[in-house]
Design an enzyme around this catalytic site. Structure first.
Site, PDB file in Angstrom:
ATOM      1  N   GLU A  22       0.816  -1.216   0.000  1.00  0.00           N
ATOM      2  CA  GLU A  22       0.000   0.000   0.000  1.00  0.00           C
ATOM      3  C   GLU A  22       0.855   1.275   0.000  1.00  0.00           C
ATOM      4  OE1 GLU A  22      -3.729  -0.298   2.509  1.00  0.00           O
ATOM      5  OE2 GLU A  22      -2.595  -1.967   3.329  1.00  0.00           O
ATOM      6  N   SER A 154      -6.653  -2.316   1.503  1.00  0.00           N
ATOM      7  CA  SER A 154      -6.940  -1.646   0.232  1.00  0.00           C
ATOM      8  C   SER A 154      -7.427  -2.600  -0.856  1.00  0.00           C
ATOM      9  CB  SER A 154      -5.711  -0.867  -0.264  1.00  0.00           C
ATOM     10  OG  SER A 154      -5.387   0.168   0.625  1.00  0.00           O
ATOM     11  N   TYR A 224      -9.220   4.406  -5.139  1.00  0.00           N
ATOM     12  CA  TYR A 224      -8.239   5.486  -5.094  1.00  0.00           C
ATOM     13  C   TYR A 224      -8.049   6.254  -6.398  1.00  0.00           C
ATOM     14  CZ  TYR A 224      -7.088   3.076  -0.795  1.00  0.00           C
ATOM     15  OH  TYR A 224      -7.164   2.483   0.426  1.00  0.00           O
ATOM     16  N   ARG A 263     -11.204   3.113  11.638  1.00  0.00           N
ATOM     17  CA  ARG A 263     -12.367   3.061  10.739  1.00  0.00           C
ATOM     18  C   ARG A 263     -12.759   1.613  10.515  1.00  0.00           C
ATOM     19  NH1 ARG A 263     -10.579   3.662   5.564  1.00  0.00           N
ATOM     20  NH2 ARG A 263     -11.499   1.659   4.998  1.00  0.00           N
ATOM     21  N   ASP A 265     -15.033  -1.196   8.484  1.00  0.00           N
ATOM     22  CA  ASP A 265     -15.794  -1.472   7.270  1.00  0.00           C
ATOM     23  C   ASP A 265     -16.900  -2.455   7.627  1.00  0.00           C
ATOM     24  OD1 ASP A 265     -14.095   0.179   5.862  1.00  0.00           O
ATOM     25  OD2 ASP A 265     -12.763  -1.449   5.260  1.00  0.00           O
ATOM     26  N   GLU A 279     -13.705  -5.447   8.969  1.00  0.00           N
ATOM     27  CA  GLU A 279     -12.337  -5.222   9.466  1.00  0.00           C
ATOM     28  C   GLU A 279     -12.242  -3.861  10.128  1.00  0.00           C
ATOM     29  OE1 GLU A 279      -9.279  -3.995   6.422  1.00  0.00           O
ATOM     30  OE2 GLU A 279     -10.765  -4.836   5.051  1.00  0.00           O
ATOM     31  N   ASN A 281      -9.566  -0.669  10.461  1.00  0.00           N
ATOM     32  CA  ASN A 281      -8.354  -0.009   9.961  1.00  0.00           C
ATOM     33  C   ASN A 281      -7.830   0.922  11.047  1.00  0.00           C
ATOM     34  OD1 ASN A 281      -8.552  -0.697   6.877  1.00  0.00           O
ATOM     35  ND2 ASN A 281     -10.597  -0.072   7.487  1.00  0.00           N
ATOM     36  N   GLY A 285      -6.830   5.656   5.526  1.00  0.00           N
ATOM     37  CA  GLY A 285      -6.364   6.514   4.440  1.00  0.00           C
ATOM     38  C   GLY A 285      -6.730   7.971   4.669  1.00  0.00           C
TER      39      GLY A 285
END
Length: 323
Positions: A22, A154, A224, A263, A265, A279, A281, A285
């Site tokens: 990443e 990602s 992205y 964060r 998901d 998951e 994070n 990002g």
């Protein structure tokens, strides 16, 4: 979470780049953070751990670090452990929470132990990937299902498997990125994400972001590098659904021992509107397409202020609170 005089932060290193898959996203995140902190008067400097030894942080007098690294050697507890040894406070979760959250299998085990909803899964260890073992997975999880590396992010190495004939290739792709392979029940429905700021009982969930990807392909490219994905924040979800997603996200964040920011998901199953945690994070990002800044804006927190707030939360495991 009081915002401080930027001079009180001292000399700040923004860690970005790194050596993970990443790296490209981290470079984009870190550049944004660096510019934002400088615009608020913070003495911030770029620092790429793949180009420079971390010991230089101590020699050059850095007082704290903003971790804008993603993936391995940035989000998995390794850099956090090095910064602990150097005694330099850093943003985001500590060593253990970072390490556990980076491993989706370990994360799911902890969530399941606490009764939090997460899709059913099968872990194929490196020595459990014979053709017979791989082809047995759909019998357990049903089809379609998701195959992914448990320690990447990602959407790297992820395949949505529609039939038995795709299983071998999906496992082989995932195994390029991680010796273990995570096979996960596919939840048909809407994808959302929910950010958290803070620590412990003071942690607060931000507004939920609803994600609508073309043909459900919320992959690396669409995340992205295109504008094909549509985001809704405010989400437009019924108030009760929004609150439930925020509730389980906070519970998921706290039970992993996360701090600073994070964060989750989440998938909302179409059949009964039940949310499932995918998951967590711990170094989200911060690019122009990223979801935490979008959610923060909806909560009245501009990007620059978000960066300063996260920086203000920098700490060490031994301290446990922002300095």
């Amino acid at each position: 979470m009081s915002l401080q005089d930027p001079k009180l932060f001292g000399k700040v290193a923004v860690l970005f780049g790194g050596s993970s898959a990443e790296r490209e996203i981290s470079l984009m995140s870190g550049t944004g953070v660096l510019e934002a902190l400088r615009s608020r008067g913070v003495d911030a400097h770029a620092f790429d751990p793949s180009q420079r030894d971390l010991s230089e942080l101590k020699r050059e007098g850095f007082a704290r670090c903003f971790v804008a690294l993603h993936g391995r050697h940035g989000e998995d507890g390794t850099v956090q452990g090095a910064l602990e040894l150097l005694g330099i406070p850093y943003t985001g979760s500590g060593v253990m929470a970072s390490s556990v959250a980076m491993d989706k299998v370990m994360t799911k085990r902890i969530w399941q132990a606490d009764g939090l909803p997460t899709p059913k899964y099968v872990r194929l260890a490196f020595d459990q990937q014979s053709r017979e073992q791989v082809m047995a997975v759909p019998d357990v999880l049903g089809l379609p299902l998701i195959v992914k590396p448990p320690r990447e992010g990602s959407s790297i190495g992820v395949t949505k498997v529609q039939g038995y004939s795709q299983m071998q290739d999906a496992v082989a792709l995932s195994a390029k990125y991680d010796a273990d392979v995570l096979c996960e029940e596919f939840i048909e429905g809407e994808e959302v994400t929910c950010a958290v700021l803070g620590h412990g009982l003071d942690a607060r969930a931000l507004p939920v972001v609803r994600i609508a990807a073309p043909e459900g392909a919320y992959d690396y490219q669409n995340k992205y590098f295109t504008d094909d994905v549509k985001y809704q924040c405010p989400s437009g979800l019924p108030e009760a659904e929004e609150h439930e997603i925020q509730r389980i996200t906070l519970a998921a964040y706290r039970t992993l021992g996360c701090r600073g920011w994070g964060r989750a998901d989440v998938m909302i199953r179409a059949s009964d509107r039940k949310p499932f945690l995918l998951e967590m994070n711990t170094s989200p990002g911060m690019t122009s397409h990223s979801l935490v800044p979008m959610s923060a804006r909806a909560a009245g927190i501009p990007y620059e202020e978000l960066c300063v707030r996260v920086l203000a939360s920098a700490t060490l495991d031994a301290t446990g609170g922002s300095l």
